[in-house]
Design a protein around this motif. Sequence first.
Motif, PDB file in Angstrom:
ATOM      1  N   ASN A  64     -11.490  -6.078 -25.011  1.00 50.09           N
ATOM      2  CA  ASN A  64     -10.133  -5.583 -24.810  1.00 50.09           C
ATOM      3  C   ASN A  64      -9.747  -5.439 -23.350  1.00 50.09           C
ATOM      4  OD1 ASN A  64      -9.739  -5.244 -27.613  1.00 50.09           O
ATOM      5  ND2 ASN A  64     -10.852  -3.311 -27.545  1.00 50.09           N
ATOM      6  N   SER A  65     -10.604  -5.870 -22.483  1.00 51.79           N
ATOM      7  CA  SER A  65     -10.344  -5.633 -21.066  1.00 51.79           C
ATOM      8  C   SER A  65      -9.337  -6.610 -20.479  1.00 51.79           C
ATOM      9  CB  SER A  65     -11.643  -5.668 -20.267  1.00 51.79           C
ATOM     10  OG  SER A  65     -12.237  -6.940 -20.352  1.00 51.79           O
ATOM     11  N   GLY A  66      -9.044  -7.687 -21.164  1.00 52.95           N
ATOM     12  CA  GLY A  66      -8.085  -8.662 -20.651  1.00 52.95           C
ATOM     13  C   GLY A  66      -8.669  -9.405 -19.471  1.00 52.95           C
ATOM     14  N   ALA A  67      -7.798  -9.980 -18.678  1.00 55.67           N
ATOM     15  CA  ALA A  67      -8.249 -10.730 -17.505  1.00 55.67           C
ATOM     16  C   ALA A  67      -8.874  -9.781 -16.497  1.00 55.67           C
ATOM     17  CB  ALA A  67      -7.070 -11.455 -16.870  1.00 55.67           C
ATOM     18  N   ARG A  68      -9.873 -10.269 -15.811  1.00 51.31           N
ATOM     19  CA  ARG A  68     -10.545  -9.468 -14.783  1.00 51.31           C
ATOM     20  C   ARG A  68      -9.560  -9.191 -13.663  1.00 51.31           C
ATOM     21  NH1 ARG A  68     -13.491 -11.268 -10.281  1.00 51.31           N
ATOM     22  NH2 ARG A  68     -14.811  -9.638  -9.476  1.00 51.31           N
ATOM     23  N   PRO A  69      -9.381  -7.922 -13.289  1.00 46.28           N
ATOM     24  CA  PRO A  69      -8.430  -7.624 -12.219  1.00 46.28           C
ATOM     25  C   PRO A  69      -8.890  -8.238 -10.904  1.00 46.28           C
ATOM     26  CG  PRO A  69      -9.705  -5.669 -12.791  1.00 46.28           C
ATOM     27  CD  PRO A  69     -10.073  -6.747 -13.776  1.00 46.28           C
ATOM     28  N   GLU A  70      -7.914  -8.600 -10.110  1.00 48.58           N
ATOM     29  CA  GLU A  70      -8.235  -9.182  -8.820  1.00 48.58           C
ATOM     30  C   GLU A  70      -8.811  -8.117  -7.895  1.00 48.58           C
ATOM     31  OE1 GLU A  70      -5.567 -12.537  -7.320  1.00 48.58           O
ATOM     32  OE2 GLU A  70      -4.192 -11.154  -8.310  1.00 48.58           O
ATOM     33  N   ALA A  71      -9.686  -8.551  -7.017  1.00 50.03           N
ATOM     34  CA  ALA A  71     -10.218  -7.656  -5.992  1.00 50.03           C
ATOM     35  C   ALA A  71      -9.069  -7.286  -5.054  1.00 50.03           C
ATOM     36  CB  ALA A  71     -11.335  -8.342  -5.220  1.00 50.03           C
ATOM     37  N   PRO A  72      -9.141  -6.124  -4.426  1.00 50.20           N
ATOM     38  CA  PRO A  72      -8.106  -5.762  -3.457  1.00 50.20           C
ATOM     39  C   PRO A  72      -7.975  -6.844  -2.384  1.00 50.20           C
ATOM     40  CG  PRO A  72      -9.543  -3.900  -3.873  1.00 50.20           C
ATOM     41  CD  PRO A  72     -10.156  -5.088  -4.549  1.00 50.20           C
ATOM     42  N   LEU A  73      -6.750  -7.136  -2.011  1.00 48.91           N
ATOM     43  CA  LEU A  73      -6.483  -8.216  -1.061  1.00 48.91           C
ATOM     44  C   LEU A  73      -7.255  -8.039   0.240  1.00 48.91           C
ATOM     45  CD1 LEU A  73      -5.007 -10.793  -0.359  1.00 48.91           C
ATOM     46  CD2 LEU A  73      -3.017  -9.421   0.264  1.00 48.91           C
ATOM     47  N   GLU A  74      -7.308  -6.822   0.745  1.00 50.26           N
ATOM     48  CA  GLU A  74      -7.998  -6.588   2.015  1.00 50.26           C
ATOM     49  C   GLU A  74      -9.490  -6.904   1.911  1.00 50.26           C
ATOM     50  OE1 GLU A  74      -8.128  -3.406   5.674  1.00 50.26           O
ATOM     51  OE2 GLU A  74      -6.784  -3.071   3.995  1.00 50.26           O
ATOM     52  N   SER A  75     -10.100  -6.598   0.758  1.00 52.74           N
ATOM     53  CA  SER A  75     -11.512  -6.934   0.547  1.00 52.74           C
ATOM     54  C   SER A  75     -11.720  -8.433   0.508  1.00 52.74           C
ATOM     55  CB  SER A  75     -12.022  -6.332  -0.763  1.00 52.74           C
ATOM     56  OG  SER A  75     -11.969  -4.943  -0.722  1.00 52.74           O
ATOM     57  N   SER A  76     -10.800  -9.130  -0.141  1.00 51.60           N
ATOM     58  CA  SER A  76     -10.896 -10.581  -0.225  1.00 51.60           C
ATOM     59  C   SER A  76     -10.756 -11.222   1.157  1.00 51.60           C
ATOM     60  CB  SER A  76      -9.831 -11.144  -1.163  1.00 51.60           C
ATOM     61  OG  SER A  76     -10.008 -10.667  -2.466  1.00 51.60           O
ATOM     62  N   VAL A  77      -9.815 -10.713   1.931  1.00 47.71           N
ATOM     63  CA  VAL A  77      -9.610 -11.239   3.290  1.00 47.71           C
ATOM     64  C   VAL A  77     -10.856 -11.003   4.135  1.00 47.71           C
ATOM     65  CG1 VAL A  77      -8.301 -10.872   5.435  1.00 47.71           C
ATOM     66  CG2 VAL A  77      -7.097 -11.095   3.256  1.00 47.71           C
ATOM     67  N   ALA A  78     -11.424  -9.811   4.042  1.00 43.76           N
ATOM     68  CA  ALA A  78     -12.622  -9.489   4.828  1.00 43.76           C
ATOM     69  C   ALA A  78     -13.765 -10.423   4.459  1.00 43.76           C
ATOM     70  CB  ALA A  78     -13.035  -8.035   4.605  1.00 43.76           C
ATOM     71  N   ALA A  79     -13.941 -10.677   3.161  1.00 43.73           N
ATOM     72  CA  ALA A  79     -15.014 -11.571   2.724  1.00 43.73           C
ATOM     73  C   ALA A  79     -14.777 -12.996   3.219  1.00 43.73           C
ATOM     74  CB  ALA A  79     -15.131 -11.547   1.207  1.00 43.73           C
ATOM     75  N   LEU A  80     -13.546 -13.450   3.166  1.00 43.52           N
ATOM     76  CA  LEU A  80     -13.236 -14.800   3.644  1.00 43.52           C
ATOM     77  C   LEU A  80     -13.488 -14.935   5.143  1.00 43.52           C
ATOM     78  CD1 LEU A  80      -9.962 -15.518   1.653  1.00 43.52           C
ATOM     79  CD2 LEU A  80     -12.165 -16.660   1.370  1.00 43.52           C
ATOM     80  N   LEU A  81     -13.056 -13.952   5.904  1.00 42.53           N
ATOM     81  CA  LEU A  81     -13.277 -14.006   7.353  1.00 42.53           C
ATOM     82  C   LEU A  81     -14.762 -13.974   7.687  1.00 42.53           C
ATOM     83  CD1 LEU A  81     -10.427 -11.697   8.668  1.00 42.53           C
ATOM     84  CD2 LEU A  81     -10.623 -14.171   8.985  1.00 42.53           C
ATOM     85  N   ARG A  82     -15.506 -13.135   6.988  1.00 46.12           N
ATOM     86  CA  ARG A  82     -16.935 -13.022   7.236  1.00 46.12           C
ATOM     87  C   ARG A  82     -17.654 -14.346   6.959  1.00 46.12           C
ATOM     88  NH1 ARG A  82     -17.217  -8.580   5.069  1.00 46.12           N
ATOM     89  NH2 ARG A  82     -17.645  -9.235   2.954  1.00 46.12           N
ATOM     90  N   ALA A  83     -17.134 -15.097   6.002  1.00 50.55           N
ATOM     91  CA  ALA A  83     -17.772 -16.363   5.613  1.00 50.55           C
ATOM     92  C   ALA A  83     -17.460 -17.503   6.575  1.00 50.55           C
ATOM     93  CB  ALA A  83     -17.337 -16.749   4.204  1.00 50.55           C
ATOM     94  N   ARG A  84     -16.511 -17.316   7.462  1.00 48.24           N
ATOM     95  CA  ARG A  84     -16.115 -18.400   8.368  1.00 48.24           C
ATOM     96  C   ARG A  84     -17.147 -18.584   9.477  1.00 48.24           C
ATOM     97  NH1 ARG A  84     -11.513 -21.376   7.066  1.00 48.24           N
ATOM     98  NH2 ARG A  84     -12.148 -22.283   9.049  1.00 48.24           N
ATOM     99  N   SER A  85     -17.685 -19.783   9.542  1.00 49.14           N
ATOM    100  CA  SER A  85     -18.669 -20.066  10.587  1.00 49.14           C
ATOM    101  C   SER A  85     -18.003 -20.566  11.869  1.00 49.14           C
ATOM    102  CB  SER A  85     -19.681 -21.102  10.086  1.00 49.14           C
ATOM    103  OG  SER A  85     -19.024 -22.309   9.745  1.00 49.14           O
TER     104      SER A  85
END
Length: 116
Positions: A64-85
């Motif tokens: 009954n949980s439906g679609a998985r909620p998106e991660a907070p935008l700021e967390s996603s941005v931080a993860a993307l920036l951290r992954a940039r080589s």
Amino acid sequence: MEDRVKNDHISWRTAAGSIGVSPSLLTRLRNGQRPDLEAFAAITRWLGHRADDYLIDPRRGPENSGARPEAPLESSVAALLRARSDLNEVDKTFLHSILSAGIQSVQQRQKAEDDQ
């Protein structure tokens, strides 16, 4: 996790060392096993994600949980920036501060619109 290893151009053994778990644990996870709580916490910290992004509300149950909620935008941005080589740490921090300010501004505007 696979995206982070690929984007950072590191081996699974190196990732395991950075996370603080054994390489064999990562192999088991890639084969469908689940981590124990300590490994789960270490992995989510390494990924820069919130642990609750992966948890199901027991009151609703997985069906009954439906679609998985998106991660907070700021967390996603931080993860993307951290992954940039192609960015050094100073540039990552600079971009994160600019993007965070923009995200906060949008969230404040959205809240103000919702309150009207």
